[in-house]
Scaffold this motif. Structure first.
Motif, PDB file in Angstrom:
ATOM      1  N   ASP A 186      24.171  44.563  79.025  1.00  0.00           N
ATOM      2  CA  ASP A 186      22.734  44.343  79.175  1.00  0.00           C
ATOM      3  C   ASP A 186      22.232  45.059  80.423  1.00  0.00           C
ATOM      4  OD1 ASP A 186      22.422  42.817  76.912  1.00  0.00           O
ATOM      5  OD2 ASP A 186      22.655  40.902  77.946  1.00  0.00           O
ATOM      6  N   GLY A 187      21.142  45.789  80.279  1.00  0.00           N
ATOM      7  CA  GLY A 187      20.557  46.518  81.401  1.00  0.00           C
ATOM      8  C   GLY A 187      21.074  47.927  81.571  1.00  0.00           C
ATOM      9  N   ASP A 188      22.111  48.312  80.779  1.00  0.00           N
ATOM     10  CA  ASP A 188      22.699  49.645  80.900  1.00  0.00           C
ATOM     11  C   ASP A 188      21.984  50.669  80.032  1.00  0.00           C
ATOM     12  OD1 ASP A 188      24.579  48.808  82.690  1.00  0.00           O
ATOM     13  OD2 ASP A 188      26.268  48.818  81.290  1.00  0.00           O
TER      14      ASP A 188
ATOM     15  N   SER B  68      20.283  52.732  74.835  1.00  0.00           N
ATOM     16  CA  SER B  68      19.764  51.866  75.891  1.00  0.00           C
ATOM     17  C   SER B  68      19.875  50.400  75.522  1.00  0.00           C
ATOM     18  CB  SER B  68      18.289  52.212  76.161  1.00  0.00           C
ATOM     19  OG  SER B  68      17.701  51.289  77.058  1.00  0.00           O
TER      20      SER B  68
ATOM     21  N   CYS C 277      18.328  48.490  77.965  1.00  0.00           N
ATOM     22  CA  CYS C 277      17.378  48.176  79.034  1.00  0.00           C
ATOM     23  C   CYS C 277      15.985  48.376  78.464  1.00  0.00           C
ATOM     24  CB  CYS C 277      17.617  49.083  80.236  1.00  0.00           C
ATOM     25  SG  CYS C 277      16.434  48.868  81.578  1.00  0.00           S
TER      26      CYS C 277
ATOM     27  N   MET D 266      24.341  54.245  83.348  1.00  0.00           N
ATOM     28  CA  MET D 266      23.661  53.851  84.578  1.00  0.00           C
ATOM     29  C   MET D 266      22.841  52.597  84.329  1.00  0.00           C
ATOM     30  SD  MET D 266      22.340  57.619  85.871  1.00  0.00           S
ATOM     31  CE  MET D 266      21.876  57.063  87.503  1.00  0.00           C
ATOM     32  N   LYS D 267      22.578  51.848  85.376  1.00  0.00           N
ATOM     33  CA  LYS D 267      21.673  50.719  85.280  1.00  0.00           C
ATOM     34  C   LYS D 267      20.245  51.250  85.101  1.00  0.00           C
ATOM     35  CE  LYS D 267      24.491  47.259  85.694  1.00  0.00           C
ATOM     36  NZ  LYS D 267      24.687  46.364  84.525  1.00  0.00           N
TER      37      LYS D 267
ATOM     38  N   SER E 198      17.625  49.943  85.865  1.00  0.00           N
ATOM     39  CA  SER E 198      16.781  49.573  87.000  1.00  0.00           C
ATOM     40  C   SER E 198      16.740  50.648  88.085  1.00  0.00           C
ATOM     41  CB  SER E 198      17.267  48.252  87.600  1.00  0.00           C
ATOM     42  OG  SER E 198      18.626  48.349  87.995  1.00  0.00           O
TER      43      SER E 198
END
Length: 347
Positions: free
Chosen positions: A36-38, A85, A87, A109-110, A112
């Motif tokens: 999650d978030g990647d 994604s 994210c 990568m994150k 964010s």
């Protein structure tokens, strides 16, 4: 997924010049499974910049960048496209950028840490997000605006060292657009001198490798020098400061001539130059763009508009292939580039 990455193979030493062999290309695998978030990104372009020389040492000497670790993958400015994604702000096909992009062909990568960018802002030239419409352009624009004290109608003369590099080539154009009546660039080849005058609108250019810099400064700046955008330090900067007017301003952006030496940043000045600064009340202030990021959005918008309108011309030196990262970095450190040094990784 098979990917290629670049790691720091060895350090050049605090007083050593970097060589391509300080970097090593490796084949590795990347799991396509995302947490999650990647975000999975494919790298389009990577940047090499003078500040990275400090990251090759055990201690960078500054508090705002960390050293690269031996045998670990290195990073810097990059731009790429989202391929998958988890994210929500990042969708497949988005073009994204980061100041800490892994030197890899693909990376997880994150989301964010990624900034979404619109290729239309640079007419599809996404490498500009690493230069003229990125952190380099911000450094040039905000350096001139925050520390240069350029005043329209004041008949001011600006000198830029490292003028054919990524930052200097933009800074000189900003100085001209903001009201300097004379902008003189110092660089290291006749080809660069021609580019500054013919392509970027500099008033004059000095080739420090074959010309007498003090004599040519006196010739090109008969009324003295009011603003100095300093990218190099050393003897060139001493020559410029000696001819600066009372109440003038030095924008201390970089000191590339000193980066292979084990000296503090900024490097110490001679007593003679210190006395010149005191006697003439010349301000010489270190400029770090990260301290002005609250002004970044408006500044990037202005840079984009000026590039699209042709008021700012952009020079780039482009090398193809991640296997050439080390060579491109070393070439940039010795002035092999005109404008921003870009490594194109994929289409």
């Amino acid at each position: 997924m098979r990917v290629q990455r670049v790691v720091l193979n060895s350090r050049p030493g605090n007083n050593g010049a970097p060589v391509a062999e300080n970097f090593r290309l490796e084949d590795t695998t990347l799991s396509p499974e995302l947490a999650d978030g990647d975000v999975l990104v494919r790298t389009l372009c990577l940047s090499v910049d003078p500040y990275m020389r400090c990251r090759m040492n055990d201690d960078t000497g500054v508090d705002y960048v960390t050293p690269w670790q031996l045998c670990e993958r290195v990073d810097g400015g990059g731009v790429g496209v989202v391929e998958s994604s988890r994210c929500s702000p990042c969708s497949v096909g988005d073009v994204v950028t980061s100041f800490n992009w892994p030197w890899q062909t693909h990376a997880v990568m994150k989301g964010s840490v990624l900034q979404k960018v619109d290729p239309k802002l640079v007419d599809g030239r996404v490498s500009y997000f690493l230069g003229a419409v990125g952190i380099t352009g911000l450094t040039a624009l905000l350096g001139v605006r925050e520390k240069g004290n350029v005043t329209k109608g004041a008949n001011q003369t600006m000198v830029v060292s490292g003028a054919a590099g990524a930052c200097g080539s933009i800074a000189g154009q900003i100085g001209r657009l903001d009201g300097c009546v004379r902008v003189v660039g110092i660089c290291g080849s006749d080809q660069k001198c021609r580019a500054l005058v013919d392509d970027l609108g500099f008033s004059a250019a000095i080739n420090y490798r074959r010309e007498d810099v003090p004599a040519r400064l006196a010739e090109c700046c008969p009324g003295g020098i009011d603003i100095y955008f300093d990218n190099v330090g050393g003897a060139i900067s001493d020559a410029v400061i000696t001819q600066m007017n009372s109440g003038s301003h030095v924008i201390l952006c970089g000191q590339i001539s000193q980066y292979n030496k084990d000296v503090p940043y900024p490097p110490p000045l001679s007593e003679e130059i210190k006395e010149t600064l005191r006697r003439k009340n010349i301000t010489r202030e270190r400029f770090t763009v990260l301290n002005y990021m609250n002004k970044a959005e408006a500044a990037l918008c202005e840079l984009s508009q000026r590039v699209q309108s042709g008021q700012i011309n952009v020079l780039e030196t482009v090398v193809n292939g991640i296997e050439n990262m080390g060579g491109a970095f070393c070439s940039m450190m010795t002035g092999g580039n005109i404008g921003k040094q870009i490594i194109k990784i994929s289409e």
